[in-house]
Write a protein that holds these residues in place. Sequence first.
Motif, PDB file in Angstrom:
ATOM      1  N   THR A  59       9.849  85.014 -14.774  1.00 14.60           N
ATOM      2  CA  THR A  59      11.000  83.869 -15.310  1.00 14.60           C
ATOM      3  C   THR A  59      12.476  84.131 -14.480  1.00 14.60           C
ATOM      4  N   CYS A  60      13.543  83.015 -14.841  1.00 13.55           N
ATOM      5  CA  CYS A  60      14.179  82.792 -13.409  1.00 13.55           C
ATOM      6  C   CYS A  60      14.981  84.259 -13.771  1.00 13.55           C
ATOM      7  N   ASP A  61      15.602  84.361 -15.294  1.00 20.64           N
ATOM      8  CA  ASP A  61      16.492  85.089 -15.925  1.00 20.64           C
ATOM      9  C   ASP A  61      16.032  86.273 -15.490  1.00 20.64           C
ATOM     10  N   PHE A  62      16.837  87.538 -15.462  1.00 17.54           N
ATOM     11  CA  PHE A  62      16.523  88.647 -16.307  1.00 17.54           C
ATOM     12  C   PHE A  62      16.978  89.141 -17.544  1.00 17.54           C
ATOM     13  N   THR A  63      15.039  88.804 -17.873  1.00 18.11           N
ATOM     14  CA  THR A  63      15.028  89.172 -19.169  1.00 18.11           C
ATOM     15  C   THR A  63      14.340  91.243 -19.407  1.00 18.11           C
ATOM     16  N   THR A  64      15.078  91.377 -20.034  1.00 17.70           N
ATOM     17  CA  THR A  64      14.210  92.990 -20.387  1.00 17.70           C
ATOM     18  C   THR A  64      12.923  92.529 -21.144  1.00 17.70           C
ATOM     19  N   ALA A  65      12.389  93.519 -20.797  1.00 14.54           N
ATOM     20  CA  ALA A  65      11.339  93.721 -22.289  1.00 14.54           C
ATOM     21  C   ALA A  65      10.268  95.156 -21.945  1.00 14.54           C
ATOM     22  N   GLY A  66       9.768  95.878 -23.142  1.00 19.36           N
ATOM     23  CA  GLY A  66       9.161  96.696 -23.268  1.00 19.36           C
ATOM     24  C   GLY A  66      10.115  97.737 -23.984  1.00 19.36           C
TER      25      GLY A  66
END
Length: 297
Positions: A59-66
């Motif tokens: 994505t364009c944003d910083f999206t934390t996951a996991g």
Amino acid sequence: MADSITELYSGKAAAGFMSASLLSGETLAKGNLTVLPNVAYKVNLNNFNLAAAAVADATCDFTTAGDITYVEKALAPKRLQVNKALCKNDWLKTWAGANMRAGLDGTLQTDFATYLISYAGSLVGQQVESSIWSGAAGNSGQFDGFQALLAADATVVDVTATTLSAANIIAQIGAVRDAIPNAVYGQDDLAIYVGTAAFKFYVSAQAALGYLNQYHAGVTESNFEGIPIKWAPGMGANKMVAGRKSNMFFATDLEGDMTEVKLLDQTLVDGSDNVNLVMRFNAGVGYSTGADMVLYS
């Protein structure tokens, strides 16, 4: 006055001798565990895991996951010792007796002193080998081995054991193979550890199947479908363990002030014919990730 030999080794001076003693058992001599050599009190075994969900669509944003899971387990080696009084008079008729006398002017030959220390060292190696796999900290001279540690851990993958024989050993090792987690299977340092009886059964089964058309002639290869089979003499009957060397640890203090090897001639101390053998060291085993281990028990 005759010389009274006192051999003293403490701390770093004892390191070489104790290393040779502790590492003389099959498991450690063959490098089948990860050795942590200078653990005076305890060491933390770190288990860091990042969930597979960390890999996501861009994505364009910083999206934390996991999620990150971090767990520390303490491995605290147990303090152990060998204290034994030997009477010089009992050894006068042995090979050392020709150069040794009892009584107040008695002597203790250097070569005999070396023999006593080496003999005690070999005993230490045998007992450590046994404790690594089947030891119980509640027993004097032992520490909790992998069998006890794994059995008490609910995260370990368990396989129900049966009485092993040459007729069923291949099927039972196959059951251990099937239980190895997919993330662990195929790793370079993965091995299946078996006791003496199970190792004999496997060699016999290979011979009966005509290994490389040699049958009962020659030495068979110790692996199961590409997974190394490691002989662990200290393991109990009808037991097997599968795991990675990088996840299995042996800890000891080889250079601490409490590591000692001493042979003390008591003739000039209390007038006796005794020689006191003293050894002090620590040892213990552990693992960081229980879910990566398999226990056949």
